[in-house]
Scaffold this motif. Sequence first.
Motif, PDB file in Angstrom:
ATOM      1  N   TRP A   1      -9.055  -1.671  -0.649  1.00 41.89           N
ATOM      2  CA  TRP A   1      -9.145  -0.847  -1.869  1.00 41.89           C
ATOM      3  C   TRP A   1      -8.649  -1.696  -3.028  1.00 41.89           C
ATOM      4  CZ3 TRP A   1     -11.817   3.339  -2.862  1.00 41.89           C
ATOM      5  CH2 TRP A   1     -11.609   3.991  -4.072  1.00 41.89           C
TER       6      TRP A   1
ATOM      7  N   GLN B   1      -1.299  -2.385  -6.050  1.00 43.03           N
ATOM      8  CA  GLN B   1      -1.160  -2.563  -4.595  1.00 43.03           C
ATOM      9  C   GLN B   1      -1.693  -3.953  -4.234  1.00 43.03           C
ATOM     10  OE1 GLN B   1      -1.741   1.594  -2.366  1.00 43.03           O
ATOM     11  NE2 GLN B   1      -3.594   0.932  -3.394  1.00 43.03           N
TER      12      GLN B   1
ATOM     13  N   GLY C   1      -8.747   1.335   2.480  1.00 42.79           N
ATOM     14  CA  GLY C   1      -9.477   2.592   2.489  1.00 42.79           C
ATOM     15  C   GLY C   1      -9.888   2.964   3.898  1.00 42.79           C
TER      16      GLY C   1
ATOM     17  N   ASN D   1       0.195   4.177   1.073  1.00 45.21           N
ATOM     18  CA  ASN D   1       0.087   4.858   2.382  1.00 45.21           C
ATOM     19  C   ASN D   1       0.920   4.131   3.433  1.00 45.21           C
ATOM     20  OD1 ASN D   1      -1.865   6.699   1.394  1.00 45.21           O
ATOM     21  ND2 ASN D   1      -2.945   6.669   3.356  1.00 45.21           N
TER      22      ASN D   1
ATOM     23  N   ALA E   1      -2.193  -4.827  -1.023  1.00 37.10           N
ATOM     24  CA  ALA E   1      -3.008  -4.685   0.192  1.00 37.10           C
ATOM     25  C   ALA E   1      -3.452  -3.227   0.372  1.00 37.10           C
ATOM     26  CB  ALA E   1      -2.216  -5.166   1.407  1.00 37.10           C
ATOM     27  N   GLY E   2      -3.998  -2.671  -0.719  1.00 39.29           N
ATOM     28  CA  GLY E   2      -4.512  -1.301  -0.643  1.00 39.29           C
ATOM     29  C   GLY E   2      -5.676  -1.261   0.335  1.00 39.29           C
TER      30      GLY E   2
ATOM     31  N   SER F   1       0.865  -1.180   0.000  1.00 37.47           N
ATOM     32  CA  SER F   1       0.000   0.000   0.000  1.00 37.47           C
ATOM     33  C   SER F   1       0.902   1.230   0.000  1.00 37.47           C
ATOM     34  CB  SER F   1      -0.879  -0.024   1.264  1.00 37.47           C
ATOM     35  OG  SER F   1      -1.132   1.280   1.740  1.00 37.47           O
TER      36      SER F   1
ATOM     37  N   LYS G   1     -18.919   6.177  -7.095  1.00 36.29           N
ATOM     38  CA  LYS G   1     -17.593   6.580  -6.621  1.00 36.29           C
ATOM     39  C   LYS G   1     -16.508   6.253  -7.646  1.00 36.29           C
ATOM     40  CE  LYS G   1     -14.749   5.759  -2.518  1.00 36.29           C
ATOM     41  NZ  LYS G   1     -14.845   5.544  -1.071  1.00 36.29           N
TER      42      LYS G   1
ATOM     43  N   TYR H   1      -2.746   4.973  -7.937  1.00 36.00           N
ATOM     44  CA  TYR H   1      -2.600   4.762  -6.489  1.00 36.00           C
ATOM     45  C   TYR H   1      -1.449   5.660  -6.048  1.00 36.00           C
ATOM     46  CZ  TYR H   1      -4.648   0.592  -8.509  1.00 36.00           C
ATOM     47  OH  TYR H   1      -5.408  -0.258  -9.276  1.00 36.00           O
TER      48      TYR H   1
ATOM     49  N   ASP I   1     -15.495  11.511  -0.943  1.00 34.00           N
ATOM     50  CA  ASP I   1     -15.676  10.653  -2.112  1.00 34.00           C
ATOM     51  C   ASP I   1     -15.898  11.528  -3.333  1.00 34.00           C
ATOM     52  OD1 ASP I   1     -15.527   8.479  -0.487  1.00 34.00           O
ATOM     53  OD2 ASP I   1     -17.661   7.944  -0.620  1.00 34.00           O
TER      54      ASP I   1
ATOM     55  N   ILE J   1     -10.275   8.818  -1.000  1.00 32.89           N
ATOM     56  CA  ILE J   1      -9.150   9.563  -0.418  1.00 32.89           C
ATOM     57  C   ILE J   1      -9.006   9.159   1.045  1.00 32.89           C
ATOM     58  CG2 ILE J   1      -8.304  11.880   0.149  1.00 32.89           C
ATOM     59  CD1 ILE J   1     -10.097  12.816  -2.272  1.00 32.89           C
ATOM     60  N   LEU J   2      -7.792   8.870   1.440  1.00 35.14           N
ATOM     61  CA  LEU J   2      -7.550   8.450   2.822  1.00 35.14           C
ATOM     62  C   LEU J   2      -6.427   9.287   3.404  1.00 35.14           C
ATOM     63  CD1 LEU J   2      -8.035   6.341   5.091  1.00 35.14           C
ATOM     64  CD2 LEU J   2      -6.197   5.016   4.070  1.00 35.14           C
TER      65      LEU J   2
ATOM     66  N   ILE K   1      -4.650   8.667  -2.528  1.00 33.24           N
ATOM     67  CA  ILE K   1      -5.819   8.689  -3.405  1.00 33.24           C
ATOM     68  C   ILE K   1      -5.795   7.462  -4.320  1.00 33.24           C
ATOM     69  CG2 ILE K   1      -5.855  11.247  -3.425  1.00 33.24           C
ATOM     70  CD1 ILE K   1      -5.500  10.591  -6.600  1.00 33.24           C
ATOM     71  N   GLY K   2      -6.966   6.897  -4.492  1.00 37.11           N
ATOM     72  CA  GLY K   2      -7.135   5.816  -5.450  1.00 37.11           C
ATOM     73  C   GLY K   2      -8.153   6.305  -6.464  1.00 37.11           C
TER      74      GLY K   2
HETATM   75  C1  BTN Z   1     -11.634   5.296   0.752  1.00 36.46           C
HETATM   76  O1  BTN Z   1     -12.476   5.750  -0.048  1.00 36.46           O
HETATM   77  O2  BTN Z   1     -11.983   4.521   1.653  1.00 36.46           O
HETATM   78  C2  BTN Z   1     -10.198   5.712   0.609  1.00 36.46           C
HETATM   79  C3  BTN Z   1      -9.465   4.883  -0.393  1.00 36.46           C
HETATM   80  C4  BTN Z   1      -7.995   5.271  -0.515  1.00 36.46           C
HETATM   81  C5  BTN Z   1      -7.229   4.367  -1.447  1.00 36.46           C
HETATM   82  C6  BTN Z   1      -5.835   4.865  -1.698  1.00 36.46           C
HETATM   83  S1  BTN Z   1      -5.008   4.029  -3.013  1.00 36.46           S
HETATM   84  C7  BTN Z   1      -3.498   4.790  -2.582  1.00 36.46           C
HETATM   85  C8  BTN Z   1      -3.433   4.803  -1.072  1.00 36.46           C
HETATM   86  N1  BTN Z   1      -2.889   3.543  -0.578  1.00 36.46           N
HETATM   87  C9  BTN Z   1      -3.802   2.839   0.102  1.00 36.46           C
HETATM   88  O3  BTN Z   1      -3.614   1.715   0.620  1.00 36.46           O
HETATM   89  N2  BTN Z   1      -4.944   3.521   0.184  1.00 36.46           N
HETATM   90  C10 BTN Z   1      -4.869   4.788  -0.519  1.00 36.46           C
END
Ligand code: BTN
Length: 235
Positions: A49, A38, A43, A15, A40-41, A13, A105, A58, A98, A109-110, A122-123
């Motif tokens: 994600w 990613q 949210g 983040n 293991a992205g 990820s 969607k 990403y 969102d 954004i996290l 941001i994804g």
């Molecule tokens: C959400 O709407 O819940 C937020 C989603 C955020 C996703 C992005 S992708 C890049 C970054 N790395 C992650 O693991 N999450 C954010």
Amino acid sequence: MELDRFVFETIDSTNKWAKANLGKFRPQHLTVVAAAAQSAGYGRQGRTWVSPPGKNLYLSFCFRHPGRVDSLTEVVAVGVAQALEDLDLKPRLKWPNDVLLSGKKVCGILCEATSGWAIVGIGLNVNMTAEELQQIDKPATSLLLATGRGYSLKQIEELVEGAISANIVTFITQGFDPFYLPYTQRLIHKLGDPIQFDDGKHIWQGSFHKIHLDGSLSLIVEPNETKAFYTGDIA
Ligand code: BTN
């Protein structure tokens, strides 16, 4: 503000990597961590994600920011919306962060804060097909699905990075004030709209009142009572 970049093919990820590698970042610079995929992205509220390779953006934007970051997600949502408007699209925003196209969607954004740093991930779903979007458990779209045409990831990344970096610089010097109108004008919510709201502890049935000047959500929860929320989810 100078921009540094860390680019990966696949990472768990962006983040998570950013939070574990803050020592590599220069404090006066804005650092962007980007990945093509990613494994293991994640949210908000720990949700997964969906991050297939080579389809979407990403990105994590990282900078020194010892203050509160509550409204930063809204600042970044405005940046994504501005970038999409440059492509003649009509994005709308759902509180807090969102970005929607045709009511679905397209970008999440996290925002996370740790050790005096802000990390905003941001994804943005760019070239995901309708079939691929079905892996997502909520109604979701992509630029491809919303417009019927594919996009160059590089072009979208440049647009999005440019708009978000400019907004971050303004946020650092001036806070949320300059973004209040750009944010509220793009919101889908209107005074009196019924809203079911989950603050993590309690589900509230209320209606939309307004966005406060600090970016928090004001809900009418009883005929004569309003309540402000800084985080949570509108159903
Ligand atoms: C959400 O709407 O819940 C937020 C989603 C955020 C996703 C992005 S992708 C890049 C970054 N790395 C992650 O693991 N999450 C954010």
